[in-house]
Design a protein around this motif. Sequence first.
Motif, PDB file in Angstrom:
ATOM      1  N   MET A 142       0.834  -1.203   0.000  1.00 54.24           N
ATOM      2  CA  MET A 142       0.000   0.000   0.000  1.00 54.24           C
ATOM      3  C   MET A 142       0.870   1.256   0.000  1.00 54.24           C
ATOM      4  O   MET A 142       0.609   2.200  -0.755  1.00 54.24           O
ATOM      5  CB  MET A 142      -0.942  -0.019   1.207  1.00 54.24           C
ATOM      6  N   ARG A 143       1.910   1.263   0.808  1.00 51.80           N
ATOM      7  CA  ARG A 143       2.814   2.425   0.838  1.00 51.80           C
ATOM      8  C   ARG A 143       3.586   2.547  -0.479  1.00 51.80           C
ATOM      9  O   ARG A 143       3.767   3.657  -0.990  1.00 51.80           O
ATOM     10  CB  ARG A 143       3.770   2.326   2.020  1.00 51.80           C
ATOM     11  N   ARG A 144       4.047   1.415  -1.034  1.00 52.04           N
ATOM     12  CA  ARG A 144       4.815   1.467  -2.293  1.00 52.04           C
ATOM     13  C   ARG A 144       3.989   2.032  -3.445  1.00 52.04           C
ATOM     14  O   ARG A 144       4.546   2.636  -4.359  1.00 52.04           O
ATOM     15  CB  ARG A 144       5.334   0.075  -2.660  1.00 52.04           C
ATOM     16  N   ILE A 145       2.676   1.834  -3.426  1.00 52.00           N
ATOM     17  CA  ILE A 145       1.852   2.351  -4.521  1.00 52.00           C
ATOM     18  C   ILE A 145       1.334   3.764  -4.231  1.00 52.00           C
ATOM     19  O   ILE A 145       0.531   4.287  -4.982  1.00 52.00           O
ATOM     20  CB  ILE A 145       0.708   1.387  -4.893  1.00 52.00           C
ATOM     21  N   GLY A 146       1.823   4.355  -3.145  1.00 50.45           N
ATOM     22  CA  GLY A 146       1.521   5.755  -2.861  1.00 50.45           C
ATOM     23  C   GLY A 146       0.356   5.993  -1.934  1.00 50.45           C
ATOM     24  O   GLY A 146      -0.061   7.145  -1.758  1.00 50.45           O
ATOM     25  N   MET A 147      -0.164   4.959  -1.318  1.00 52.31           N
ATOM     26  CA  MET A 147      -1.300   5.133  -0.415  1.00 52.31           C
ATOM     27  C   MET A 147      -0.816   5.653   0.939  1.00 52.31           C
ATOM     28  O   MET A 147       0.315   5.410   1.343  1.00 52.31           O
ATOM     29  CB  MET A 147      -2.066   3.823  -0.259  1.00 52.31           C
ATOM     30  N   ILE A 148      -1.713   6.374   1.608  1.00 55.98           N
ATOM     31  CA  ILE A 148      -1.398   7.007   2.885  1.00 55.98           C
ATOM     32  C   ILE A 148      -2.370   6.490   3.946  1.00 55.98           C
ATOM     33  O   ILE A 148      -3.576   6.377   3.710  1.00 55.98           O
ATOM     34  CB  ILE A 148      -1.548   8.548   2.798  1.00 55.98           C
ATOM     35  N   ARG A 149      -1.813   6.227   5.116  1.00 57.36           N
ATOM     36  CA  ARG A 149      -2.625   5.797   6.260  1.00 57.36           C
ATOM     37  C   ARG A 149      -2.735   6.931   7.260  1.00 57.36           C
ATOM     38  O   ARG A 149      -1.740   7.553   7.622  1.00 57.36           O
ATOM     39  CB  ARG A 149      -1.967   4.597   6.931  1.00 57.36           C
ATOM     40  N   ASN A 150      -3.946   7.191   7.699  1.00 60.68           N
ATOM     41  CA  ASN A 150      -4.196   8.091   8.816  1.00 60.68           C
ATOM     42  C   ASN A 150      -4.669   7.197   9.964  1.00 60.68           C
ATOM     43  O   ASN A 150      -5.760   6.623   9.874  1.00 60.68           O
ATOM     44  CB  ASN A 150      -5.260   9.128   8.460  1.00 60.68           C
TER      45      ASN A 150
END
Length: 179
Positions: A142-150
């Motif tokens: 998820m992080r590698r594809i540019g997604m962000i976690r809040n």
Amino acid sequence: MAELRTDRLVLRRWRDSDLAPWAAMNADPEVREHLGDLLTREQSDASVSRFQADFDQRGYGWWAVEVQATGEFIGFAGLDDVDDDMPFTGVEIGWRLARSAWGQGYATEGALTVLAHGFGALELPEILAVTTATNLRSQAVMRRIGMIRNPADDFDDPTEPDGTLRPNVLYRISRSART
């Protein structure tokens, strides 16, 4: 339904020849570690029928993923509507690969192609991803594809009993973040 291709993968419609390796994946405790109970062959086959029906109805869903060079089925990747019982709405990206396909960059490669399709052809404004808090491998994709976690968006899955499958994390990416 569009067939999607990457340098190494084909994301395509499901075939009867996918059913046995898909059932083997769903009977593998390591593949199912963050997903819940193992599936019987009947349950596994029924999931493919649902995937095909969803695709026919909505124009998106879970593609079968094969390695382009060999034609080997290795899992799925795609988009799905968030379940009604979740504390948020939207369209979710996901993937599931056979253990033999882990660690080769296939999940990231397939997910990037699915994101491009979701934002391009489908014109989705945002795509979500959900996994258990303990599924660090999927969170890394998820992080590698540019997604962000809040962390404020993290939640307990209301469909799961207390245990390791209940705490979940939510990642997001907007179309504007990809352009």
